[in-house]
Motif scaffolding. Sequence first.
Motif, PDB file in Angstrom:
ATOM      1  N   VAL A  79      50.358  33.974  30.811  1.00 14.33           N
ATOM      2  CA  VAL A  79      49.601  33.282  29.783  1.00 14.33           C
ATOM      3  C   VAL A  79      49.669  31.799  30.130  1.00 14.33           C
ATOM      4  O   VAL A  79      50.756  31.257  30.358  1.00 14.33           O
ATOM      5  N   VAL A  80      48.514  31.176  30.210  1.00 11.12           N
ATOM      6  CA  VAL A  80      48.428  29.738  30.457  1.00 11.12           C
ATOM      7  C   VAL A  80      47.776  29.136  29.226  1.00 11.12           C
ATOM      8  O   VAL A  80      46.765  29.660  28.744  1.00 11.12           O
ATOM      9  N   TRP A  81      48.378  28.078  28.696  1.00 15.71           N
ATOM     10  CA  TRP A  81      47.767  27.451  27.530  1.00 15.71           C
ATOM     11  C   TRP A  81      47.919  25.944  27.562  1.00 15.71           C
ATOM     12  O   TRP A  81      48.801  25.395  28.207  1.00 15.71           O
ATOM     13  N   TYR A  82      46.971  25.300  26.856  1.00 17.05           N
ATOM     14  CA  TYR A  82      46.906  23.851  26.713  1.00 17.05           C
ATOM     15  C   TYR A  82      47.211  23.548  25.258  1.00 17.05           C
ATOM     16  O   TYR A  82      46.537  24.058  24.358  1.00 17.05           O
ATOM     17  N   CYS A  83      48.250  22.759  25.040  1.00 19.41           N
ATOM     18  CA  CYS A  83      48.585  22.410  23.665  1.00 19.41           C
ATOM     19  C   CYS A  83      48.896  20.935  23.565  1.00 19.41           C
ATOM     20  O   CYS A  83      49.095  20.245  24.573  1.00 19.41           O
ATOM     21  N   TRP A  84      48.934  20.487  22.336  1.00 15.19           N
ATOM     22  CA  TRP A  84      49.319  19.116  22.024  1.00 15.19           C
ATOM     23  C   TRP A  84      50.745  19.107  21.510  1.00 15.19           C
ATOM     24  O   TRP A  84      51.138  20.001  20.775  1.00 15.19           O
ATOM     25  N   ASN A  85      51.502  18.141  21.909  1.00 13.23           N
ATOM     26  CA  ASN A  85      52.833  17.885  21.359  1.00 13.23           C
ATOM     27  C   ASN A  85      52.619  16.763  20.345  1.00 13.23           C
ATOM     28  O   ASN A  85      52.450  15.598  20.731  1.00 13.23           O
ATOM     29  N   THR A 102      50.190  19.156  26.987  1.00 12.18           N
ATOM     30  CA  THR A 102      51.034  19.967  27.863  1.00 12.18           C
ATOM     31  C   THR A 102      50.256  21.213  28.274  1.00 12.18           C
ATOM     32  O   THR A 102      49.543  21.787  27.461  1.00 12.18           O
ATOM     33  N   ILE A 103      50.429  21.601  29.507  1.00 12.81           N
ATOM     34  CA  ILE A 103      49.968  22.910  29.965  1.00 12.81           C
ATOM     35  C   ILE A 103      51.222  23.721  30.240  1.00 12.81           C
ATOM     36  O   ILE A 103      52.156  23.247  30.900  1.00 12.81           O
ATOM     37  N   SER A 104      51.275  24.924  29.689  1.00  9.19           N
ATOM     38  CA  SER A 104      52.437  25.789  29.877  1.00  9.19           C
ATOM     39  C   SER A 104      52.003  27.112  30.477  1.00  9.19           C
ATOM     40  O   SER A 104      50.881  27.573  30.255  1.00  9.19           O
ATOM     41  N   ILE A 105      52.914  27.700  31.226  1.00 14.38           N
ATOM     42  CA  ILE A 105      52.675  28.987  31.872  1.00 14.38           C
ATOM     43  C   ILE A 105      53.841  29.908  31.532  1.00 14.38           C
ATOM     44  O   ILE A 105      54.995  29.587  31.820  1.00 14.38           O
ATOM     45  N   ASN A 111      57.900  44.616  26.818  1.00 13.01           N
ATOM     46  CA  ASN A 111      58.649  44.836  25.575  1.00 13.01           C
ATOM     47  C   ASN A 111      58.748  43.596  24.695  1.00 13.01           C
ATOM     48  O   ASN A 111      59.770  43.349  24.061  1.00 13.01           O
ATOM     49  N   GLY A 112      57.694  42.775  24.697  1.00 11.01           N
ATOM     50  CA  GLY A 112      57.666  41.584  23.856  1.00 11.01           C
ATOM     51  C   GLY A 112      58.497  40.422  24.361  1.00 11.01           C
ATOM     52  O   GLY A 112      58.687  39.445  23.649  1.00 11.01           O
ATOM     53  N   LYS A 113      58.989  40.496  25.593  1.00 15.56           N
ATOM     54  CA  LYS A 113      59.878  39.460  26.149  1.00 15.56           C
ATOM     55  C   LYS A 113      59.199  38.720  27.301  1.00 15.56           C
ATOM     56  O   LYS A 113      58.324  39.248  27.987  1.00 15.56           O
ATOM     57  N   TRP A 114      59.687  37.512  27.540  1.00 11.44           N
ATOM     58  CA  TRP A 114      59.147  36.637  28.584  1.00 11.44           C
ATOM     59  C   TRP A 114      60.168  36.435  29.690  1.00 11.44           C
ATOM     60  O   TRP A 114      61.355  36.248  29.420  1.00 11.44           O
ATOM     61  N   ALA A 115      59.702  36.451  30.936  1.00 11.44           N
ATOM     62  CA  ALA A 115      60.570  36.273  32.102  1.00 11.44           C
ATOM     63  C   ALA A 115      60.739  34.804  32.469  1.00 11.44           C
ATOM     64  O   ALA A 115      61.791  34.405  32.973  1.00 11.44           O
ATOM     65  N   SER A 116      59.689  34.011  32.215  1.00  6.25           N
ATOM     66  CA  SER A 116      59.776  32.607  32.598  1.00  6.25           C
ATOM     67  C   SER A 116      58.750  31.779  31.845  1.00  6.25           C
ATOM     68  O   SER A 116      57.776  32.311  31.304  1.00  6.25           O
ATOM     69  N   GLN A 117      59.019  30.477  31.833  1.00 10.84           N
ATOM     70  CA  GLN A 117      58.071  29.509  31.297  1.00 10.84           C
ATOM     71  C   GLN A 117      58.175  28.243  32.119  1.00 10.84           C
ATOM     72  O   GLN A 117      59.261  27.856  32.566  1.00 10.84           O
ATOM     73  N   GLU A 118      57.040  27.596  32.300  1.00 14.45           N
ATOM     74  CA  GLU A 118      56.988  26.287  32.944  1.00 14.45           C
ATOM     75  C   GLU A 118      56.107  25.390  32.081  1.00 14.45           C
ATOM     76  O   GLU A 118      55.011  25.787  31.685  1.00 14.45           O
ATOM     77  N   ASP A 119      56.596  24.189  31.795  1.00 14.26           N
ATOM     78  CA  ASP A 119      55.835  23.198  31.034  1.00 14.26           C
ATOM     79  C   ASP A 119      55.461  22.054  31.971  1.00 14.26           C
ATOM     80  O   ASP A 119      56.322  21.524  32.684  1.00 14.26           O
ATOM     81  N   ILE A 120      54.182  21.686  31.934  1.00 12.73           N
ATOM     82  CA  ILE A 120      53.669  20.634  32.812  1.00 12.73           C
ATOM     83  C   ILE A 120      53.005  19.569  31.940  1.00 12.73           C
ATOM     84  O   ILE A 120      52.104  19.882  31.162  1.00 12.73           O
TER      85      ILE A 120
END
Length: 157
Positions: A79-85, A102-105, A111-120
């Motif tokens: 999932v890639v998304w663009y959000c405002w902080n 911020t763009i996050s990946i 099972n509803g869980k995430w393996a990783s996240q990156e914030d750019i």
Amino acid sequence: MGFTRDEVDEAFAVYQRHALAGNWSAWADLFVEEAVYLEHEYGTFYGREAIRTWILETMAQAGGMTFPVEWHMIDGDRVVWYCWNQFPALPGHASTDFQFATISILRYAGNGKWASQEDIYNAKEAESVLTEYVAAAAAAGVDLGGDLQALLDRDEA
């Protein structure tokens, strides 16, 4: 392993609900135990508990921030998304007056869980917006309790 778009989208909706509610401990529970979180300004966090410690500490200093999502896309398990902080609105200002993008990946693990996240994001812009926000709060007579100033001080160290 392949996941349906609906499964990934529902897991992302749960992720966003926890962030919107500021329920950061429950948010951290959405990561698998061996998750990796790459935050370009603060470093890389290995494991759910390291992610939890970091997010609780950081968000305790940045209470009231919101992260409205402008758009998101799903591609397989990502999932890639663009959000405002966004910092909380101050008297005489709109909530959009103090924000940075911020763009996050996220990578879905199942099972509803995430393996990783990156914030750019642009760290210089984030620091500039935070500096302006702290100054505007002081000018408006809003006591931030020193929390956001602590984030600025940490960035300078």
